[in-house]
Write an enzyme that holds these catalytic residues in place. Structure first.
Site, PDB file in Angstrom:
ATOM      1  N   GLU A 125      -0.396 -39.234 -50.637  1.00 28.91           N
ATOM      2  CA  GLU A 125       0.314 -37.575 -50.907  1.00 28.91           C
ATOM      3  C   GLU A 125      -0.824 -36.986 -52.014  1.00 28.91           C
ATOM      4  O   GLU A 125      -0.140 -36.461 -51.987  1.00 28.91           O
ATOM      5  CB  GLU A 125       1.442 -37.822 -50.779  1.00 28.91           C
ATOM      6  CG  GLU A 125       2.286 -38.983 -49.287  1.00 28.91           C
ATOM      7  CD  GLU A 125       3.461 -38.083 -50.335  1.00 28.91           C
ATOM      8  OE1 GLU A 125       4.884 -37.498 -50.158  1.00 28.91           O
ATOM      9  OE2 GLU A 125       4.369 -39.910 -50.296  1.00 28.91           O
ATOM     10  N   SER A 156       6.022 -37.689 -46.860  1.00 32.51           N
ATOM     11  CA  SER A 156       5.064 -36.435 -46.368  1.00 32.51           C
ATOM     12  C   SER A 156       4.433 -36.626 -44.628  1.00 32.51           C
ATOM     13  O   SER A 156       3.186 -36.684 -44.076  1.00 32.51           O
ATOM     14  CB  SER A 156       3.765 -35.992 -46.907  1.00 32.51           C
ATOM     15  OG  SER A 156       4.229 -35.509 -48.059  1.00 32.51           O
ATOM     16  N   TYR A 195       0.991 -28.276 -43.005  1.00 32.48           N
ATOM     17  CA  TYR A 195       0.761 -27.780 -43.743  1.00 32.48           C
ATOM     18  C   TYR A 195      -0.247 -27.082 -43.399  1.00 32.48           C
ATOM     19  O   TYR A 195      -0.594 -26.656 -43.619  1.00 32.48           O
ATOM     20  CB  TYR A 195      -0.349 -29.037 -45.153  1.00 32.48           C
ATOM     21  CG  TYR A 195       0.716 -29.757 -46.070  1.00 32.48           C
ATOM     22  CD1 TYR A 195       1.346 -29.534 -47.125  1.00 32.48           C
ATOM     23  CD2 TYR A 195       1.103 -31.063 -45.754  1.00 32.48           C
ATOM     24  CE1 TYR A 195       2.277 -30.314 -47.373  1.00 32.48           C
ATOM     25  CE2 TYR A 195       1.819 -31.929 -46.098  1.00 32.48           C
ATOM     26  CZ  TYR A 195       1.903 -31.271 -46.326  1.00 32.48           C
ATOM     27  OH  TYR A 195       3.552 -32.032 -48.224  1.00 32.48           O
ATOM     28  N   ARG A 213      15.038 -31.194 -51.982  1.00 38.78           N
ATOM     29  CA  ARG A 213      15.270 -30.874 -50.909  1.00 38.78           C
ATOM     30  C   ARG A 213      15.525 -31.824 -49.569  1.00 38.78           C
ATOM     31  O   ARG A 213      14.975 -32.884 -49.315  1.00 38.78           O
ATOM     32  CB  ARG A 213      13.870 -29.851 -50.151  1.00 38.78           C
ATOM     33  CG  ARG A 213      13.789 -29.005 -49.223  1.00 38.78           C
ATOM     34  CD  ARG A 213      12.220 -28.988 -48.698  1.00 38.78           C
ATOM     35  NE  ARG A 213      11.829 -29.841 -47.623  1.00 38.78           N
ATOM     36  CZ  ARG A 213      10.737 -30.832 -47.605  1.00 38.78           C
ATOM     37  NH1 ARG A 213      10.331 -30.300 -48.993  1.00 38.78           N
ATOM     38  NH2 ARG A 213      10.970 -32.047 -47.042  1.00 38.78           N
ATOM     39  N   ASP A 266      16.470 -32.791 -45.357  1.00 35.58           N
ATOM     40  CA  ASP A 266      16.305 -32.011 -44.438  1.00 35.58           C
ATOM     41  C   ASP A 266      17.254 -32.877 -43.193  1.00 35.58           C
ATOM     42  O   ASP A 266      17.403 -34.205 -43.538  1.00 35.58           O
ATOM     43  CB  ASP A 266      15.592 -33.402 -44.033  1.00 35.58           C
ATOM     44  CG  ASP A 266      13.741 -32.591 -44.773  1.00 35.58           C
ATOM     45  OD1 ASP A 266      14.170 -31.400 -44.708  1.00 35.58           O
ATOM     46  OD2 ASP A 266      12.752 -33.528 -45.267  1.00 35.58           O
ATOM     47  N   GLU A 319      16.585 -37.304 -44.970  1.00 31.59           N
ATOM     48  CA  GLU A 319      16.221 -37.858 -46.560  1.00 31.59           C
ATOM     49  C   GLU A 319      16.938 -36.590 -47.168  1.00 31.59           C
ATOM     50  O   GLU A 319      16.543 -35.396 -46.770  1.00 31.59           O
ATOM     51  CB  GLU A 319      14.512 -37.904 -46.008  1.00 31.59           C
ATOM     52  CG  GLU A 319      13.522 -36.773 -45.770  1.00 31.59           C
ATOM     53  CD  GLU A 319      12.147 -37.987 -46.217  1.00 31.59           C
ATOM     54  OE1 GLU A 319      11.743 -39.156 -45.848  1.00 31.59           O
ATOM     55  OE2 GLU A 319      11.443 -36.764 -45.677  1.00 31.59           O
ATOM     56  N   ASN A 351      14.162 -34.742 -50.865  1.00 33.80           N
ATOM     57  CA  ASN A 351      13.063 -34.969 -51.941  1.00 33.80           C
ATOM     58  C   ASN A 351      13.253 -35.161 -52.861  1.00 33.80           C
ATOM     59  O   ASN A 351      13.637 -33.459 -53.408  1.00 33.80           O
ATOM     60  CB  ASN A 351      11.925 -34.459 -51.359  1.00 33.80           C
ATOM     61  CG  ASN A 351      11.558 -34.735 -49.225  1.00 33.80           C
ATOM     62  OD1 ASN A 351      10.500 -35.455 -49.312  1.00 33.80           O
ATOM     63  ND2 ASN A 351      12.073 -33.912 -48.456  1.00 33.80           N
ATOM     64  N   GLY A 364       7.725 -30.524 -51.857  1.00 35.74           N
ATOM     65  CA  GLY A 364       6.207 -30.423 -51.371  1.00 35.74           C
ATOM     66  C   GLY A 364       6.352 -28.980 -52.414  1.00 35.74           C
ATOM     67  O   GLY A 364       6.820 -27.912 -52.049  1.00 35.74           O
TER      68      GLY A 364
END
Length: 318
Positions: free
Chosen positions: A21, A153, A224, A263, A265, A277, A279, A283
């Site tokens: 990443e 990612s 992205y 964050r 999900d 999961e 994070n 990002g």
């Protein structure tokens, strides 16, 4: 913190690294560095842990704090946090232990289950173990997700709708990790919920991820691109599911022992929000989910980055 105090501070933004990443991390770091300069910090340097001079650069910089914008192994796994603790440099985000817990998807599921947070059914496979594709399908169903247990990612992640493709998906995931997870594919609305803060956590507006019709899931091909094309904020959920998802994101943050920012999900279907999961270092690129949530909350991204630095300093003072 007064503007003059910020002006006198030296901040190291850690970005790049040696994980898969790396490119995403460099983009995150550039966005964060610009935000911190906008917030009034006098000296902001971007340092890359993958360089041979990294430790010397950190020591020579006499930095007051480090903003960690690393993703994947070497950043989200707690490694760089250990280094910064040894050097006595305050840093943003979760500590080494919580970072490691969040990075390990199998361990995360254990901690979610203990906290009563709904998870998808799944199983872990270590490299070298044998597996029976037919038995996996019998246990988890014919629609599956295969992912490295210790990565992010969407690298190495595959959606499997045919048992004939399962072996290849598992082998692909093993290219990124020595342990992989096979999970049931949940049907529903994919969402993401960012939280930040110290003793008082703030849950940000929920993003609904709207993938193009020709894309199976939120993978690297769409992650992205321009957020207006795939991010719908606020997510189209019932009031009950919306509130529950924000609450569960805070509970996941606490279950892993996160600090400052995370964050989570989810898939929202018949069972309501089911966590995928968390994070610990979301990002921070221009098109990433967390900054987009910040914008839709009416907050200034630069001020949020500055608050994360201030939380790092407050933790160090304690």
């Amino acid at each position: 913190m007064a503007d003059m105090q910020r002006h006198d501070m030296r901040i190291a933004v850690l970005a790049g690294g040696a994980s898969a990443e790396r490119d995403v991390s460099l983009s995150s770091g550039a966005n964060v560095a610009n935000a911190l300069r906008k917030a009034g910090y006098g000296k902001v340097d971007t340092l890359d842990p993958a360089t041979d001079t990294f430790l010397d650069d950190v020591r020579a910089g006499s930095y007051d704090a480090a903003f960690i914008a690393l993703h994947g192994v070497g950043g989200e796994d707690g490694m760089v946090q250990h280094i910064l603790e040894y050097l006595g440099i305050p840093y943003t985000g979760s500590d080494a232990l919580a970072s490691g817990c969040g990075m390990d998807k199998e361990l995360s599921k254990v901690l979610y289950d203990r906290a009563g947070i709904p998870t998808a059914r799944g199983m872990a496979i270590e490299r070298g173990e044998t597996w029976d594709a037919a038995a996996i399908v019998e246990q988890l169903g014919s629609h599956l997700f295969v992912k490295p247990a210790y990565n992010g990612s969407s690298y190495g992640v595959s959606k499997v709708d045919d048992v004939a493709d399962l072996d290849a998906a598992i082998e692909q995931a093993f290219e990124y990790d020595t342990k992989i997870l096979v999970e049931e594919c949940l049907v529903g609305t994919e969402i993401s919920v960012g939280v930040f803060g110290g003793d008082e956590l703030v849950a940000l507006p929920i993003v609904e991820i709207c993938c193009p019709d020709d894309v199976d899931f939120y993978d690297l091909s769409v992650k992205y691109v321009d957020p207006k094309d795939i991010h719908r904020i606020p997510a189209r959920l019932s009031e009950a599911d919306y509130e529950r998802a924000q609450r569960l994101a805070k509970e996941a943050h606490d279950a892993l022992g996160c600090y400052g920012i995370s964050r989570s999900d989810f898939i929202v279907g018949e069972r309501g929000p089911v966590i995928l999961e968390t994070n610990t270092i979301p990002g921070m690129t221009e098109s990433s989910l967390f900054p987009d949530e910040v914008r839709h909350a009416g907050l200034d991204f630069a001020n949020v980055c500055a608050e994360l630095v201030e939380l790092a300093l407050a933790r160090a003072d304690r």
